[in-house]
Scaffold this active site. Structure first.
Site, PDB file in Angstrom:
ATOM      1  N   ASP A 105       0.881  -1.159   0.000  1.00  0.00           N
ATOM      2  CA  ASP A 105       0.000   0.000   0.000  1.00  0.00           C
ATOM      3  C   ASP A 105       0.925   1.217   0.000  1.00  0.00           C
ATOM      4  OD1 ASP A 105      -2.326   1.628   0.425  1.00  0.00           O
ATOM      5  OD2 ASP A 105      -1.694   1.810   2.507  1.00  0.00           O
ATOM      6  N   ASP A 120      -1.139  -0.707   6.152  1.00  0.00           N
ATOM      7  CA  ASP A 120      -1.180  -0.118   7.498  1.00  0.00           C
ATOM      8  C   ASP A 120      -2.177  -0.821   8.401  1.00  0.00           C
ATOM      9  OD1 ASP A 120      -3.627   0.798   6.638  1.00  0.00           O
ATOM     10  OD2 ASP A 120      -2.985   2.859   6.361  1.00  0.00           O
ATOM     11  N   ASP A 140      -6.750  -1.842   5.048  1.00  0.00           N
ATOM     12  CA  ASP A 140      -6.232  -2.863   4.138  1.00  0.00           C
ATOM     13  C   ASP A 140      -6.505  -4.283   4.629  1.00  0.00           C
ATOM     14  OD1 ASP A 140      -5.018  -1.143   2.174  1.00  0.00           O
ATOM     15  OD2 ASP A 140      -3.488  -0.668   3.661  1.00  0.00           O
TER      16      ASP A 140
END
Length: 636
Positions: free
Chosen positions: A335, A529, A533
């Protein structure tokens, strides 16, 4: 060494001393002179039986209990049968006595078991010291006096007091006080963290300097320290495929070698291929060598050591199965926001118009944003070196989502995007930098623009280089951000590919596509994080949560939890996983290789009982020492 281990050690030392004395008496012919033939053999039998029973009575009891429970085939059974068999060779007067070997096998087996117990204890002690973050009490102010209470008694919303030198017992927010927190036990990071009023603090950190008053935000059972301790304690329950294979292998292997030893002892003499005593001795030697304790203890110890070593760097692995998967990762998907970038807006450039000073542009923008708590506004005010004087500001308001307008010192100040400038007829200058552009104008005059961007983390580029050096083939970034922003980050840190403007469900689809492209047993790790996610963390072969201090979603969804926000720890985690797997396979190949060779020698009558002792205890010693290398990690 604990009390039980000390008693065990002392018992073995006494048995070894008696064994040494009996050996001297036996070898010097004292028994022959005193009892003659064959009385010396029976005297030797009785004397060697003393150290044998002192050292091994618990092994005999364990073997008997297991036989009663119908679970006979383990190392205690192998040792019992082999050593009793060695003593029973006394019934064959035409052979050399083997009581010394029988006693020695039991003694050295117990020495090996004690060493194994000590090695496992040291690993557990190392982990418990590193993770010694459980608080014993919490301080509550009652009628002006601090009272120590059990952390479980503290309710959400209570204000607790943390004195210098104490651990923060429960997650919360500082309501009063300024201090430095030592987070090393959680993150492996030695640099203290500054906290003040409004700062979030998590349990397990040590308060170093000032007294803090903290309003709790979670009950103790749901706080970070409790979740982490639960995670570490449960890690041993999730076994790697290799570890499960060894367990299954031992269940099949042990009865197989027992029956092979029985066949070796009985069939050849029945077929007239030699004396009973010779073949029984070969069968007993075969049994001693076949004990799988080197494998059964060293493989789990290797994984346990790897998990413990990782925890020293603030890397929490939920089980040895994830450590094994991590060692096979060849695609790492990231990410962007909060993982490769800081996740906060910072002023990265100020471009003033001709004749305008940079500080003047920033001063006007900071005052126009004085009453806004938007992240962009906060970053502008933080970048301004002076103090924002709110008395200079009037009529501040947002302009249709395009920016803000305010009167500063009586003049009209506009701060916003190009649409805001166009609406007010201000001629602005385009910006070629990637990021959020804030144009600034005063009374219709263009002063310049400020560029705000989410800054790439200091160690992000080095992380990608380290992963490629470690054999990772693809480093991919998935982000919901604009394509130009994603392209800039990807280029800056050296990513292999990126996918931009993705919704959460699009990220799952992208990971599915990448997973479909995996070949030759390669695995995919997703690094996020842990807050938004969770679906992707769960879908990946290995989910890695970044900067998870206090993040429930991260600890729940991820397989590996990095307790700080440094992406460089991903490469460290992979290095530990691969080192652990190398050690595991070294032990498997070494233990099986040596055992197969000595088993063949025993079957051929070349290996004696003393070599069998090395084949069991010696191999176990070496394998355990090798396994303990997994605990050693580089903190640099």
């Amino acid at each position: 060494m604990n009390k039980k281990q000390r008693k065990w050690r002392n018992r073995i030392l006494i048995a070894l001393a008696i064994f040494a004395v009996v050996m001297v008496i036996d070898e010097t012919g004292v028994l022959g002179a005193a009892f003659g033939k064959p009385g010396d053999v029976y005297a030797s039998f009785v004397l060697f039986l003393i150290p044998y029973l002192i050292a091994g009575y618990d092994v005999l009891i364990k073997a008997a209990r297991n036989i009663r429970r119908g679970d006979a085939f383990d190392e205690a059974f192998l040792m019992t049968v082999a050593t009793i068999g060695a003593f029973a060779m006394v019934i064959f007067p035409d052979t050399d006595p083997h009581m010394a070997e029988g006693a020695a096998v039991m003694l050295f087996y117990q020495v090996g078991e004690l060493f194994q117990s000590y090695a496992v204890g040291q690993s557990r002690k190392s982990i418990s010291e590193l993770m010694d973050i459980a608080p014993d009490y919490a301080n509550i102010d009652r009628d002006g006096k601090l009272v120590e209470v059990d952390p479980d008694e503290v309710q959400v919303g209570d204000v607790i007091v943390v004195k210098p030198g104490e651990r923060v017992p429960i997650d919360g927010v500082v309501v009063d006080g300024v201090s430095q927190l030592d987070t090393a036990a959680l993150t492996g990071e030695s640099v203290p963290r500054h906290v003040e009023g409004g700062s979030e603090v998590i349990s397990g950190c040590i308060n170093m300097t000032g007294m803090l008053h903290v309003r709790t935000t979670k009950p103790f059972g749901e706080s970070t320290v409790s979740r982490i301790l639960e995670l570490v304690e449960n890690a041993s329950e999730k076994k790697a495929r290799t570890e499960n294979f060894i367990t299954r292998f031992a269940r099949i292997y042990t009865p197989a070698v027992v029956f092979a030893a029985l066949a070796l002892a009985v069939l050849p003499p029945l077929l007239g291929l030699g004396a009973w005593s010779d073949w029984i001795l070969r069968g007993l030697t075969f049994l001693v060598v076949s004990c799988p304790c080197a494998l059964v203890i060293s493989v789990p110890l290797s994984f346990f050591g790897g998990i413990g070593g990782a925890s020293r760097l603030g890397i929490l692995v939920k089980g040895s199965n994830y450590l094994e998967l991590l060692a096979k990762v060849d695609t790492v998907v990231f990410d962007k926001t909060g993982t490769l970038t800081n996740g906060t807006f910072d002023v990265v450039a100020i471009r003033p118009a001709d004749g305008i000073d940079e500080s003047g542009v920033l001063e006007q923008a900071a005052h126009a944003e004085a009453f806004s708590d938007h992240p962009i506004a906060l970053s502008v005010k933080q970048a301004f070196a002076g103090a924002v004087d709110e008395t200079r500001v009037a009529d501040a308001h947002e302009e249709s989502g395009h920016g803000v307008a305010a009167r500063v010192d009586g003049r009209q100040v506009l701060v916003g995007n190009d649409k805001l400038m166009a609406e007010h007829g201000v001629a602005y200058r385009d910006c070629d930098m990637v990021g959020t552009v804030l144009h600034v104008a005063v009374d219709g005059r263009y002063l310049g623009h400020i560029v705000i961007a989410d800054v790439v983390k200091d160690d992000a580029a080095q992380t990608i280089r380290d992963l490629h050096a470690a054999g990772v083939k693809r480093c991919v970034m998935l982000t919901g951000d604009r394509a130009d922003v994603a392209a800039s980050v990807a280029s800056e840190i050296g990513l292999d590919e990126f996918h931009a403007q993705l919704l959460p469900e699009d990220k799952v689809d992208a990971v599915e596509t990448l997973l479909a492209g995996e070949a030759n047993g390669g695995k995919l790790a997703f690094v996020g994080d842990g807050i938004n996610d969770a679906p992707v963390l769960t879908r990946a072969d290995v989910g890695i949560a970044m900067g998870a201090m206090g993040s429930d979603a991260a600890i729940e969804a991820a397989d590996v939890v990095l307790m700080d926000d440094k992406p460089s720890n991903i490469a460290h985690a992979m290095h530990i996983a691969r080192k652990t797997m190398r050690i595991v396979w070294q032990n498997i190949v070494f233990a099986l290789g040596v055992k197969i060779i000595i088993l063949l020698l025993a079957a051929l009558g070349i290996a004696n009982m003393w070599l069998a002792v090395f084949g069991d205890v010696g191999v176990a010693f070496i394998a355990i020492l090798n396994a303990m290398r997994a605990m050693r990690v580089d903190k640099s």
